[in-house]
Motif scaffolding. Structure first.
Motif, PDB file in Angstrom:
ATOM      1  N   GLY A   9     -12.469  -2.178   1.231  1.00 35.54           N
ATOM      2  CA  GLY A   9     -13.911  -1.984   1.339  1.00 35.54           C
ATOM      3  C   GLY A   9     -14.344  -0.547   1.280  1.00 35.54           C
ATOM      4  O   GLY A   9     -15.502  -0.260   0.992  1.00 35.54           O
ATOM      5  N   ASN A  10     -13.429   0.408   1.577  1.00 31.66           N
ATOM      6  CA  ASN A  10     -13.792   1.817   1.574  1.00 31.66           C
ATOM      7  C   ASN A  10     -12.631   2.620   0.994  1.00 31.66           C
ATOM      8  O   ASN A  10     -11.907   3.307   1.706  1.00 31.66           O
ATOM      9  CB  ASN A  10     -14.103   2.259   3.004  1.00 31.66           C
ATOM     10  N   PRO A  11     -12.416   2.509  -0.318  1.00 28.65           N
ATOM     11  CA  PRO A  11     -11.207   3.083  -0.927  1.00 28.65           C
ATOM     12  C   PRO A  11     -11.113   4.590  -0.824  1.00 28.65           C
ATOM     13  O   PRO A  11     -10.018   5.147  -0.786  1.00 28.65           O
ATOM     14  CB  PRO A  11     -11.312   2.640  -2.389  1.00 28.65           C
ATOM     15  N   ASP A  12     -12.247   5.283  -0.781  1.00 34.64           N
ATOM     16  CA  ASP A  12     -12.185   6.739  -0.768  1.00 34.64           C
ATOM     17  C   ASP A  12     -11.768   7.285   0.588  1.00 34.64           C
ATOM     18  O   ASP A  12     -10.931   8.183   0.695  1.00 34.64           O
ATOM     19  CB  ASP A  12     -13.546   7.311  -1.165  1.00 34.64           C
ATOM     20  N   SER A  13     -12.343   6.729   1.657  1.00 33.59           N
ATOM     21  CA  SER A  13     -12.062   7.259   2.990  1.00 33.59           C
ATOM     22  C   SER A  13     -10.730   6.786   3.550  1.00 33.59           C
ATOM     23  O   SER A  13     -10.176   7.411   4.449  1.00 33.59           O
ATOM     24  CB  SER A  13     -13.192   6.852   3.947  1.00 33.59           C
ATOM     25  N   SER A  14     -10.235   5.679   3.044  1.00 38.88           N
ATOM     26  CA  SER A  14      -8.977   5.140   3.571  1.00 38.88           C
ATOM     27  C   SER A  14      -7.783   6.010   3.167  1.00 38.88           C
ATOM     28  O   SER A  14      -7.716   6.506   2.043  1.00 38.88           O
ATOM     29  CB  SER A  14      -8.763   3.718   3.043  1.00 38.88           C
ATOM     30  N   PRO A  15      -6.826   6.206   4.091  1.00 37.39           N
ATOM     31  CA  PRO A  15      -5.605   6.953   3.733  1.00 37.39           C
ATOM     32  C   PRO A  15      -4.642   6.106   2.899  1.00 37.39           C
ATOM     33  O   PRO A  15      -3.574   6.588   2.523  1.00 37.39           O
ATOM     34  CB  PRO A  15      -5.009   7.302   5.091  1.00 37.39           C
TER      35      PRO A  15
ATOM     36  N   TYR B 173       0.844  -1.192   0.000  1.00 37.54           N
ATOM     37  CA  TYR B 173       0.000   0.000   0.000  1.00 37.54           C
ATOM     38  C   TYR B 173       0.880   1.243   0.000  1.00 37.54           C
ATOM     39  O   TYR B 173       2.032   1.205   0.445  1.00 37.54           O
ATOM     40  CB  TYR B 173      -0.892   0.051   1.248  1.00 37.54           C
ATOM     41  N   GLU B 174       0.272   2.349  -0.457  1.00 42.53           N
ATOM     42  CA  GLU B 174       0.942   3.654  -0.377  1.00 42.53           C
ATOM     43  C   GLU B 174       0.023   4.620   0.344  1.00 42.53           C
ATOM     44  O   GLU B 174      -1.193   4.645   0.096  1.00 42.53           O
ATOM     45  CB  GLU B 174       1.257   4.177  -1.780  1.00 42.53           C
ATOM     46  N   ALA B 175       0.607   5.440   1.242  1.00 41.47           N
ATOM     47  CA  ALA B 175      -0.175   6.421   2.002  1.00 41.47           C
ATOM     48  C   ALA B 175      -0.565   7.592   1.109  1.00 41.47           C
ATOM     49  O   ALA B 175       0.269   8.142   0.393  1.00 41.47           O
ATOM     50  CB  ALA B 175       0.614   6.915   3.204  1.00 41.47           C
ATOM     51  N   LYS B 176      -1.860   7.975   1.163  1.00 45.52           N
ATOM     52  CA  LYS B 176      -2.341   9.114   0.384  1.00 45.52           C
ATOM     53  C   LYS B 176      -2.141  10.424   1.138  1.00 45.52           C
ATOM     54  O   LYS B 176      -2.132  11.494   0.538  1.00 45.52           O
ATOM     55  CB  LYS B 176      -3.824   8.919   0.037  1.00 45.52           C
ATOM     56  N   TRP B 177      -2.079  10.334   2.450  1.00 45.27           N
ATOM     57  CA  TRP B 177      -1.825  11.489   3.306  1.00 45.27           C
ATOM     58  C   TRP B 177      -1.286  10.984   4.642  1.00 45.27           C
ATOM     59  O   TRP B 177      -1.156   9.781   4.849  1.00 45.27           O
ATOM     60  CB  TRP B 177      -3.099  12.325   3.503  1.00 45.27           C
ATOM     61  N   TRP B 178      -0.939  11.891   5.536  1.00 40.48           N
ATOM     62  CA  TRP B 178      -0.420  11.492   6.846  1.00 40.48           C
ATOM     63  C   TRP B 178      -1.439  10.619   7.551  1.00 40.48           C
ATOM     64  O   TRP B 178      -2.640  10.869   7.539  1.00 40.48           O
ATOM     65  CB  TRP B 178      -0.127  12.717   7.712  1.00 40.48           C
ATOM     66  N   THR B 179      -0.946   9.563   8.195  1.00 38.15           N
ATOM     67  CA  THR B 179      -1.862   8.648   8.871  1.00 38.15           C
ATOM     68  C   THR B 179      -1.160   7.914   9.996  1.00 38.15           C
ATOM     69  O   THR B 179       0.055   7.680   9.941  1.00 38.15           O
ATOM     70  CB  THR B 179      -2.445   7.611   7.886  1.00 38.15           C
ATOM     71  N   GLU B 180      -1.913   7.537  11.002  1.00 34.32           N
ATOM     72  CA  GLU B 180      -1.407   6.715  12.099  1.00 34.32           C
ATOM     73  C   GLU B 180      -2.582   5.908  12.654  1.00 34.32           C
ATOM     74  O   GLU B 180      -3.641   6.464  12.973  1.00 34.32           O
ATOM     75  CB  GLU B 180      -0.802   7.581  13.208  1.00 34.32           C
ATOM     76  N   GLY B 181      -2.408   4.606  12.714  1.00 30.58           N
ATOM     77  CA  GLY B 181      -3.409   3.726  13.290  1.00 30.58           C
ATOM     78  C   GLY B 181      -4.512   3.288  12.340  1.00 30.58           C
ATOM     79  O   GLY B 181      -5.396   2.516  12.732  1.00 30.58           O
ATOM     80  N   ASP B 182      -4.488   3.771  11.085  1.00 31.36           N
ATOM     81  CA  ASP B 182      -5.521   3.368  10.120  1.00 31.36           C
ATOM     82  C   ASP B 182      -5.039   2.141   9.341  1.00 31.36           C
ATOM     83  O   ASP B 182      -4.063   2.234   8.575  1.00 31.36           O
ATOM     84  CB  ASP B 182      -5.813   4.509   9.143  1.00 31.36           C
ATOM     85  N   SER B 183      -5.714   1.026   9.510  1.00 29.43           N
ATOM     86  CA  SER B 183      -5.290  -0.204   8.856  1.00 29.43           C
ATOM     87  C   SER B 183      -5.434  -0.108   7.339  1.00 29.43           C
ATOM     88  O   SER B 183      -6.507   0.273   6.828  1.00 29.43           O
ATOM     89  CB  SER B 183      -6.123  -1.386   9.362  1.00 29.43           C
TER      90      SER B 183
END
Length: 516
Positions: free
Chosen positions: A496-502, A480-490
């Motif tokens: 299942g939720n491509p838009d909301s996921s970072p 996977y590649e991060a779309k924005w800063w993130t911590e703790g988001d699996s």
């Protein structure tokens, strides 16, 4: 039996029917389709339109047998109000029924065609002149006008071509629907089934609002429609950059969906295959009325294959009069001719291409009737993640354009970003839903395989680690590649939720760039 005596009996019968219809309207509404049960699908048939009054006259009576000796039916057009605008049927205002028999030898020519095993359908309406329902004063008078034509030519199938001003006339639409219902009741009581087709204009997104109201009015009256024949032609700007075949195929698919909703709203749920059988298609061969719209022989071949594959019940074309290459004395082929197609057909005839595999006759399908389908009315099937090729739709999830999901055992694709929009919401306009139906989940399907790479290709994702935009990780072997800063988001939630996921899953091409 003389015409006068026959019509007098008809008036008496209609008066009785009106009284009975008023008394038992509720019962008829609930039981009309229970009494019209059919077990076998109606035969699929081809019949090209013939403009009866066009010059030079087209010799439809000579037939045109295929290699197996099958001679297809014809649709003779158009019956309209007479030149005085009265509720009297005429051929294009030029000939009354008797005049057509005397001056065009029409009755004799029809009989000659029938002796070859082919049949005749008569079309009422058309783009010009006054459609009978717009001038008749009552449903009884209109039904009587229809009956004159039906009995004159011994018809079991008629075609109602509703376009132009008649399409927008709510009063005449209601009158027509009532007249058809009365006719079918009367003739049905005599053991004479009457199949009624509606021929309506269409665009790639389906029937217009006016067209849908014509269909709904028929069903509300209790009339049993044999089907809806679509004029797959003259799309104008609605065609956009699509080929004539692609625009026509889109129009058929869109109307198939709309027709299912209209029948369900009328309390007559039908299976997909039955709905396809209730659709007809009538392309305008060669040069259409819109200058840059040309329906080629290749379009015809592809359209025939599409129709056969989907089980479209009827195939027609406008028109047999035009099914020939224009001669050298007709240089401006961009101008529509009544006597030639405007394209170089060589030795090929559009009628031969479009009629392939359509070996039935309208008469064979005339007794087919419509009944609610218990299977179509059953509750939607639950979805099983183990047998679904894509994630099951979630009301709380957001979906990007192009995302595929499963809902009620069907696969849908998002046309634009969406959240909370039910994939099978019964909307009549395609642009009112962000979802496009792709097709059913097939037997034996399982979830689409997830792309994985070897351990160590990227760091393993950890819930306690912060990641910046562009960071790449592995989770259960999937990169996977991060779309924005993130911590703790699996990252796994991205499936299942491509838009909301970072996180966004990487493709093999993405990983290959890193390994190079």
């Amino acid at each position: 039996m003389s015409t006068t005596v026959r019509l007098s009996r008809w008036r008496v019968t209609l008066a009785v029917l009106i009284v009975l219809a008023t008394a038992v309207a509720g019962v008829l509404g609930a039981r009309m389709y229970e009494a019209r049960a059919t077990q076998e699908p109606a035969p699929h048939w081809f019949a090209g339109y013939v403009d009866v009054t066009a010059t030079p006259s087209y010799a439809f009576e000579e037939g045109s047998a295929d290699a197996e000796g099958h001679v297809p039916d014809v649709v003779l057009s158009f019956i309209v109000a007479d030149e005085d605008g009265s509720c009297t049927p005429s051929w294009g205002t030029y000939y009354g029924l008797d005049e057509a028999g005397a001056q065009l030898d029409l009755d004799r020519r029809i009989q000659r065609l029938r002796e070859q095993g082919a049949g005749v359908v008569v079309s009422f309406g058309g783009a010009i002149n006054q459609e009978l329902a717009t001038v008749c004063d009552s449903a009884e008078e209109l039904a009587e006008a229809y009956l004159q034509v039906i009995e004159r030519y011994d018809l079991d199938t008629i075609d109602l071509d509703i376009e132009g001003p008649a399409l927008e006339d709510a009063k005449s639409n209601a009158l027509r629907a009532e007249a058809v219902a009365l006719l079918q009741q009367q003739l049905g009581a005599e053991g004479r089934p009457l199949a009624v087709w509606l021929t309506l204009p269409v665009i790639p997104s389906g029937l217009t609002v006016d067209g849908r109201e014509v269909v709904s009015a028929m069903l509300e009256s209790g009339a049993d429609l044999a089907g809806v024949n679509l004029m797959t032609m003259n799309y104008g700007q609605a065609r956009e950059s699509r080929s004539m075949f692609d625009a026509s195929a889109a129009a058929m698919r869109s109307t198939h969906r709309q027709l299912g909703i209209i029948y369900e709203q009328a309390g007559i749920p039908l299976r997909s295959s039955v709905l396809w059988g209730k659709l007809g298609a009538t392309p305008m061969i060669g040069q259409n009325d819109v200058v840059d719209e040309v329906f080629t022989v290749d379009d015809a071949q592809r359209f025939n294959e599409f129709a056969v594959e989907n089980g479209i019940g009827r195939m027609s074309m406008w028109s047999l009069n035009r099914d020939a290459t224009c001669g050298s004395n007709y240089p401006d082929t961009s101008r529509v001719s009544d006597a030639c197609s405007g394209v170089d057909q060589g030795d090929v005839r559009f009628s031969e291409v479009l009629s392939q595999s359509y070996i039935g006759h309208a008469a064979q399908a005339a007794s087919a009737t419509t009944e609610p389908d218990a299977a179509a009315a059953a509750a939607p099937q639950d979805d099983d993640p183990e047998t679904s090729p894509y994630p099951i739709w979630d009301e709380e999830a957001s979906y990007l354009e192009g995302t595929k999901i499963v809902w009620h055992r069907n696969v849908y694709e998002a046309k634009w970003w969406t959240r909370g929009d039910l994939p099978d919401n019964p909307v009549l306009e395609a642009w009112d839903t962000p979802w496009e139906l792709i097709g059913p989940v097939l037997p034996g399907e399982t979830p689409m395989p997830v792309f994985t790479v070897e351990k160590g290709t990227y760091p393993t994702w950890k819930g306690s680690t912060s990641y910046e935009k562009g960071d790449r990780v592995l989770s259960e072997g999937t990169p996977y590649e991060a779309k924005w800063w993130t911590e703790g988001d699996s990252p796994d939630a991205a499936q299942g939720n491509p838009d909301s996921s970072p996180w966004v899953p990487l493709t093999a091409e993405d990983v290959a760039e890193d390994l190079d």
